[in-house]
Design a protein around this motif. Structure first.
Motif, PDB file in Angstrom:
ATOM      1  N   ALA A 159       0.941  -1.198   0.122  1.00 28.51           N
ATOM      2  CA  ALA A 159       0.014  -0.080  -0.227  1.00 28.51           C
ATOM      3  C   ALA A 159       0.962   1.150  -0.017  1.00 28.51           C
ATOM      4  CB  ALA A 159      -0.983   0.091   1.075  1.00 28.51           C
ATOM      5  N   ILE A 160       2.156   1.205   0.396  1.00 26.82           N
ATOM      6  CA  ILE A 160       3.028   2.570   0.638  1.00 26.82           C
ATOM      7  C   ILE A 160       3.271   3.102  -0.868  1.00 26.82           C
ATOM      8  CG2 ILE A 160       5.314   3.218   1.305  1.00 26.82           C
ATOM      9  CD1 ILE A 160       5.154   1.194   3.407  1.00 26.82           C
ATOM     10  N   PRO A 161       3.754   2.252  -1.707  1.00 27.78           N
ATOM     11  CA  PRO A 161       3.864   3.160  -3.056  1.00 27.78           C
ATOM     12  C   PRO A 161       2.602   3.423  -3.771  1.00 27.78           C
ATOM     13  CG  PRO A 161       4.389   0.574  -3.109  1.00 27.78           C
ATOM     14  CD  PRO A 161       4.405   0.982  -1.780  1.00 27.78           C
ATOM     15  N   MET A 162       1.605   2.870  -3.516  1.00 30.83           N
ATOM     16  CA  MET A 162       0.403   3.293  -4.269  1.00 30.83           C
ATOM     17  C   MET A 162      -0.117   4.335  -3.617  1.00 30.83           C
ATOM     18  SD  MET A 162      -0.023   1.057  -6.491  1.00 30.83           S
ATOM     19  CE  MET A 162      -1.756   1.366  -7.130  1.00 30.83           C
ATOM     20  N   PHE A 163      -0.142   4.578  -2.291  1.00 32.85           N
ATOM     21  CA  PHE A 163      -0.433   5.945  -1.595  1.00 32.85           C
ATOM     22  C   PHE A 163       0.527   6.985  -1.944  1.00 32.85           C
ATOM     23  CE2 PHE A 163      -3.076   3.494   1.707  1.00 32.85           C
ATOM     24  CZ  PHE A 163      -4.038   3.886   1.345  1.00 32.85           C
ATOM     25  N   ILE A 164       1.789   6.668  -2.144  1.00 33.02           N
ATOM     26  CA  ILE A 164       2.903   7.652  -2.418  1.00 33.02           C
ATOM     27  C   ILE A 164       2.489   8.346  -3.858  1.00 33.02           C
ATOM     28  CG2 ILE A 164       5.230   8.166  -3.011  1.00 33.02           C
ATOM     29  CD1 ILE A 164       5.981   6.287  -0.673  1.00 33.02           C
ATOM     30  N   PHE A 165       2.361   7.417  -4.920  1.00 30.27           N
ATOM     31  CA  PHE A 165       2.000   7.474  -6.201  1.00 30.27           C
ATOM     32  C   PHE A 165       0.639   8.468  -6.246  1.00 30.27           C
ATOM     33  CE2 PHE A 165      -0.355   6.515 -10.310  1.00 30.27           C
ATOM     34  CZ  PHE A 165       0.670   6.893 -11.129  1.00 30.27           C
ATOM     35  N   MET A 166      -0.271   8.179  -5.367  1.00 29.65           N
ATOM     36  CA  MET A 166      -1.650   9.040  -5.298  1.00 29.65           C
ATOM     37  C   MET A 166      -1.356  10.365  -5.161  1.00 29.65           C
ATOM     38  SD  MET A 166      -5.064   8.373  -3.053  1.00 29.65           S
ATOM     39  CE  MET A 166      -4.389   8.607  -1.558  1.00 29.65           C
ATOM     40  N   ALA A 167      -0.313  10.471  -3.875  1.00 28.69           N
ATOM     41  CA  ALA A 167      -0.244  11.901  -3.397  1.00 28.69           C
ATOM     42  C   ALA A 167       0.710  12.679  -4.775  1.00 28.69           C
ATOM     43  CB  ALA A 167       0.868  11.673  -2.382  1.00 28.69           C
ATOM     44  N   SER A 168       1.462  11.782  -5.458  1.00 29.49           N
ATOM     45  CA  SER A 168       2.532  12.574  -6.389  1.00 29.49           C
ATOM     46  C   SER A 168       1.454  13.081  -7.472  1.00 29.49           C
ATOM     47  CB  SER A 168       3.202  11.434  -6.950  1.00 29.49           C
ATOM     48  OG  SER A 168       4.287  11.115  -5.958  1.00 29.49           O
ATOM     49  N   ILE A 169       0.457  12.187  -7.908  1.00 28.03           N
ATOM     50  CA  ILE A 169      -0.369  12.715  -8.909  1.00 28.03           C
ATOM     51  C   ILE A 169      -1.347  13.643  -8.502  1.00 28.03           C
ATOM     52  CG2 ILE A 169      -2.282  11.764 -10.342  1.00 28.03           C
ATOM     53  CD1 ILE A 169       0.020  10.604 -11.311  1.00 28.03           C
ATOM     54  N   LEU A 170      -1.705  13.850  -7.334  1.00 30.96           N
ATOM     55  CA  LEU A 170      -2.845  14.971  -6.813  1.00 30.96           C
ATOM     56  C   LEU A 170      -1.961  15.977  -6.798  1.00 30.96           C
ATOM     57  CD1 LEU A 170      -4.741  12.901  -4.162  1.00 30.96           C
ATOM     58  CD2 LEU A 170      -5.590  13.943  -6.228  1.00 30.96           C
ATOM     59  N   GLU A 171      -0.843  16.097  -6.606  1.00 29.99           N
ATOM     60  CA  GLU A 171       0.129  17.462  -6.310  1.00 29.99           C
ATOM     61  C   GLU A 171       0.333  17.874  -7.546  1.00 29.99           C
ATOM     62  OE1 GLU A 171       4.945  18.341  -4.852  1.00 29.99           O
ATOM     63  OE2 GLU A 171       4.135  16.323  -4.996  1.00 29.99           O
ATOM     64  N   ARG A 172      -0.015  17.220  -8.711  1.00 31.50           N
ATOM     65  CA  ARG A 172       0.381  17.419 -10.160  1.00 31.50           C
ATOM     66  C   ARG A 172      -1.172  17.981 -10.843  1.00 31.50           C
ATOM     67  NH1 ARG A 172       4.577  14.556  -8.682  1.00 31.50           N
ATOM     68  NH2 ARG A 172       6.478  15.376  -9.624  1.00 31.50           N
ATOM     69  N   ALA A 189       5.813  11.323 -11.378  1.00 29.55           N
ATOM     70  CA  ALA A 189       5.230  10.760 -10.240  1.00 29.55           C
ATOM     71  C   ALA A 189       5.777   9.527 -10.038  1.00 29.55           C
ATOM     72  CB  ALA A 189       3.772  10.771 -10.494  1.00 29.55           C
ATOM     73  N   THR A 190       5.905   8.818 -11.028  1.00 28.48           N
ATOM     74  CA  THR A 190       6.523   7.324 -10.993  1.00 28.48           C
ATOM     75  C   THR A 190       8.025   7.353 -10.384  1.00 28.48           C
ATOM     76  OG1 THR A 190       5.060   6.566 -13.008  1.00 28.48           O
ATOM     77  CG2 THR A 190       6.838   5.362 -12.340  1.00 28.48           C
ATOM     78  N   TRP A 191       8.829   8.185 -10.966  1.00 29.20           N
ATOM     79  CA  TRP A 191      10.038   8.258 -10.410  1.00 29.20           C
ATOM     80  C   TRP A 191      10.104   8.814  -8.869  1.00 29.20           C
ATOM     81  CZ3 TRP A 191      14.553   6.299 -10.394  1.00 29.20           C
ATOM     82  CH2 TRP A 191      15.708   6.869 -10.025  1.00 29.20           C
ATOM     83  N   SER A 192       9.242   9.336  -8.735  1.00 33.42           N
ATOM     84  CA  SER A 192       9.245  10.247  -7.183  1.00 33.42           C
ATOM     85  C   SER A 192       8.760   9.091  -6.177  1.00 33.42           C
ATOM     86  CB  SER A 192       8.234  11.487  -7.164  1.00 33.42           C
ATOM     87  OG  SER A 192       8.152  11.795  -5.793  1.00 33.42           O
ATOM     88  N   THR A 193       7.640   8.332  -6.686  1.00 33.58           N
ATOM     89  CA  THR A 193       7.171   7.225  -5.934  1.00 33.58           C
ATOM     90  C   THR A 193       8.197   6.133  -5.741  1.00 33.58           C
ATOM     91  OG1 THR A 193       5.029   7.712  -6.865  1.00 33.58           O
ATOM     92  CG2 THR A 193       5.392   5.262  -5.746  1.00 33.58           C
ATOM     93  N   THR A 194       8.996   5.852  -6.884  1.00 33.69           N
ATOM     94  CA  THR A 194      10.100   4.809  -6.881  1.00 33.69           C
ATOM     95  C   THR A 194      11.133   5.284  -5.652  1.00 33.69           C
ATOM     96  OG1 THR A 194       9.925   4.334  -9.138  1.00 33.69           O
ATOM     97  CG2 THR A 194      11.871   3.538  -8.223  1.00 33.69           C
ATOM     98  N   ARG A 195      11.635   6.559  -5.977  1.00 31.52           N
ATOM     99  CA  ARG A 195      12.549   6.992  -4.725  1.00 31.52           C
ATOM    100  C   ARG A 195      12.136   6.899  -3.219  1.00 31.52           C
ATOM    101  NH1 ARG A 195      14.473  12.673  -6.799  1.00 31.52           N
ATOM    102  NH2 ARG A 195      12.336  12.837  -6.911  1.00 31.52           N
TER     103      ARG A 195
END
Length: 442
Positions: A63-76, A279-285
């Motif tokens: 769930a962690i990378p999915m929530f981080i991805f969600m945040a990264s997308i919403l930020e943009r 967003a994908t790269w930010s989530t990965t890091r």
């Protein structure tokens, strides 16, 4: 070697490693290897392999990378920008209007992202230039953004609460429910503090000029708020509702949130492949950093228990219980968590203290869910205290010229005191934490 000496050396090693600037994941893992081999010999390596495998295959951590991805997308996606403008005009006639807007918007944004950094950066870029333009005190401006942004670690869906659930054995749904009212309590304290201070000291945060307020009618402002508030509310309901009503697991709900964030990004006209790549790269890091710390701290705690560290700490706490009573012991645990926040990031604190404090808290008669959430609120301070306070560094990297680190340090002090007030309130009224989870499906 005596267990007490080994435990002391291990924690001295952590302190020295952090002060020398070593990454917390490598410090913890390195100490685990050194002391594990020293005390247990070669049999420690199969233990490490099993523990790393169990961490890597833990479905809850997906769930962690999915929530981080969600945040990264919403930020943009542009949601925050439009909602900020709407709320700003709604509060415009009040002193401290922009700061009040930051607190409310940070609370809403926290409930749709679960990632503190996204909220702090977004609020800093949107609100601090506007506050400085209208003559706000720099300390109030930076303190509000830093404290408001860190509400996201308490209000669900929170990455921190997912990790706490994994380490405590509590369900994610119940922890999310337990975090909602404490998060709203903190937001209310911040809101009241700004309202009262700016009422008595208008120069700290003046209201918007009359010409600004006359740009929109009350009906137009109401329509703007409804138009921009409904999509985040639907996203919140889609994620949290699916968990609380038992329709989806936290991992499945995180996937729902990620999908809905992409839908919102499309509806707001911000969808493009460059944003998706970023967003994908930010989530990965971020995900790699979080999981590396989890692995390092897991190995450290495994060795800590293997050499008898749990017995050492149990004996220590029982001595404290005899001297100070259960509430005195609880206060000592809270102080340990608070001071660790000056040295270690929140992931390391959770993974080091939970295996020790939670069993001892239950032994002393405290409700485990309540104790977990008290630690969570306490950990908010770790984002606001130097030298590892992430919110401070996010702010320093985004504030305009003329705002110095000393302004940021002084600005967060009143909000740290308000966090202490919240902890005291929840100690006297534990129902703030325990009431809502009883209605949530496990």
């Amino acid at each position: 070697m005596e267990a007490e000496i080994v435990v002391l050396l291990m924690f001295l090693g952590v302190l020295i490693g952090i002060l020398l600037g070593g990454p917390i994941a490598f410090v913890l893992a390195g100490l685990a290897i050194i002391f594990g081999y020293w005390e247990l010999g070669e049999r420690v390596f199969p233990m490490f392999a099993n523990r790393m495998w169990s961490t890597a295959t833990n479905s809850l951590l997906m769930a962690i990378p999915m929530f981080i991805f969600m945040a990264s997308i919403l930020e943009r996606s542009g949601i925050a920008d439009k909602l900020f403008q709407s709320l700003l005009y709604a509060f415009g006639r009040l002193n401290g209007a922009i700061a009040l807007t930051v607190v409310l918007l940070s609370t809403v944004f926290a409930a749709v992202t679960g990632v503190m950094g996204a909220t702090v950066v977004s609020m800093s870029l949107m609100a601090i230039p506007a506050m400085l333009k209208y003559g706000y005190d720099k300390r109030l401006a930076t303190g509000t953004v830093a404290a408001g942004g860190t509400i996201g670690i308490i209000i669900p869906p929170s990455i921190m609460l997912v990790i706490m659930a994994d380490q405590s054995g509590e369900s994610v749904g119940r922890l999310f429910a337990a975090g909602l009212l404490p998060g709203l309590l903190l937001a209310s304290l911040y809101f009241l503090y700004i309202l009262i201070r700016c009422w008595f000291q208008p120069a700290m945060g003046p209201a918007l000029p009359r010409e600004e307020l006359d740009r929109y009618s009350g009906l137009q402002i109401t329509g703007m708020i409804l138009l921009n508030m409904v999509p985040p509310i639907l996203l919140i309901f889609g994620v949290l509702g699916s968990i609380w009503f038992g329709f989806a697991t936290p991992t499945e709900a995180s996937a729902i949130g990620a999908f809905l964030s992409l839908v919102l990004m499309t509806l707001y006209g911000r969808f493009n492949w460059a944003a998706i790549r970023e967003a994908t790269w930010s989530t990965t890091r971020t995900s790699c950093m979080v999981l590396a710390v989890i692995v390092g701290a897991t190995l450290f705690t495994q060795v800590f228990f293997a050499v008898g560290g749990n017995d050492v700490v149990t004996d220590l706490v029982l001595v404290l219980d005899d001297q100070f009573g259960r509430w005195g012991t609880f206060a000592m645990m809270m102080l340990v968590v608070f001071f660790l926040g000056f040295l270690i990031d929140w992931i390391g604190i959770i993974l080091i203290t939970f295996p020790i404090f939670l069993p001892l808290g239950v032994l002393l008669g405290f409700d485990e869910l309540w104790l977990v959430m008290m630690i969570a609120v306490n950990l908010q301070a770790s984002f606001l205290t130097p030298p590892v306070g992430y919110a401070l560094f996010y702010l320093k990297g985004t504030v305009p010229k003329g705002v110095h680190m000393f302004d940021i340090y002084k600005g967060v002090i009143p909000f740290l005191l308000l966090q202490l007030v919240a902890i005291v309130i929840m100690a006297f009224y534990p129902e703030i934490i325990t009431w809502l989870p009883q209605f949530v499906a496990r």
